[in-house]
Scaffold this motif. Structure first.
Motif, short mmCIF file in Angstrom:
data_model
loop_
_atom_site.label_atom_id
_atom_site.label_comp_id
_atom_site.label_asym_id
_atom_site.label_seq_id
_atom_site.Cartn_x
_atom_site.Cartn_y
_atom_site.Cartn_z
N PHE A 17 1.14 -1.11 -0.37
CA PHE A 17 -0.10 -0.19 -0.03
C PHE A 17 0.73 0.87 0.40
CE2 PHE A 17 -2.63 -3.21 2.92
CZ PHE A 17 -3.20 -3.52 1.68
N ASP A 20 -1.19 4.59 0.71
CA ASP A 20 -1.79 5.07 2.61
C ASP A 20 -1.84 4.48 2.96
OD1 ASP A 20 -2.74 3.13 0.82
OD2 ASP A 20 -4.60 4.02 0.39
N ARG A 103 -9.88 -0.94 -2.64
CA ARG A 103 -9.46 0.26 -3.32
C ARG A 103 -10.82 -0.33 -5.05
NH1 ARG A 103 -5.41 3.25 -3.01
NH2 ARG A 103 -5.26 3.63 -4.89
N TYR A 128 -9.81 7.05 -0.10
CA TYR A 128 -7.85 6.94 -0.04
C TYR A 128 -7.30 8.20 -0.26
CZ TYR A 128 -8.87 1.74 0.60
OH TYR A 128 -9.42 0.46 0.58
N ASP A 129 -5.59 7.79 0.55
CA ASP A 129 -4.87 9.23 -0.19
C ASP A 129 -4.77 9.52 -1.24
OD1 ASP A 129 -5.07 8.83 2.85
OD2 ASP A 129 -3.24 8.61 3.06
N ALA A 134 -13.21 3.67 -2.65
CA ALA A 134 -13.59 2.14 -1.95
C ALA A 134 -14.87 2.23 -2.67
CB ALA A 134 -13.27 2.91 -0.53
#
Length: 143
Positions: A17, A20, A103, A128-129, A134
């Motif tokens: 990941f 993130d 994701r 997510y960053d 999501a």
């Protein structure tokens, strides 16, 4: 999973990941809740940690917190075996349903979750960053 496993786990976390990854502090916080509300495990091959997974459970609901497998071991059933254990643990803890986020740009993981009976129930926009959505999924454990 124990605190002693964290160096290997964090290496897998950052590789799996990169955009993130959880911090080591976040992972330590999760482990601090074991066994009260969390269940974390590692997968080993020849004594080497090649994957890990975690579950949060409260009352009749559980959430898959994370599953990660080293790239060279992906597609070998390790992730499915860990997910099977998380599902069993959720059942032992009295959960009637289990949730997760995956994701939107990870069709391989989505397919694994569908294979294990999860159904899409919604989308969390820009979850997510890096701004990726999501997909929220749920599985009824009473089946």
């Amino acid at each position: 999973m124990t605190q002693a496993d964290l160096p290997a786990v964090m290496s897998i976390e950052r590789a799996t990941f990169p955009l993130d990854a959880w911090s080591e502090g976040m992972m330590r916080g999760e482990l601090a809740e074991m066994p009260r509300s969390r269940h974390y495990l590692v997968a080993l091959v020849d004594g080497e940690i090649i994957g890990y997974a975690g579950l949060a459970a409260a009352a009749d609901q559980a959430d898959v917190q994370t599953i990660a497998v080293l790239e060279k071991h992906q597609g070998t059933g390790v992730g499915g075996a860990m997910l099977t254990e998380l599902l069993a643990e959720a059942g032992r803890r009295g959960a009637r349903e289990i949730f997760l986020e995956v994701r939107a740009d990870n069709p391989r993981a989505q397919a694994v979750y569908r294979h294990y009976g999860f159904e899409e129930i919604g989308t969390r926009r820009r979850y997510y960053d890096d701004g990726t959505d999501a997909i929220m999924m749920r599985r009824n454990l009473d089946d």
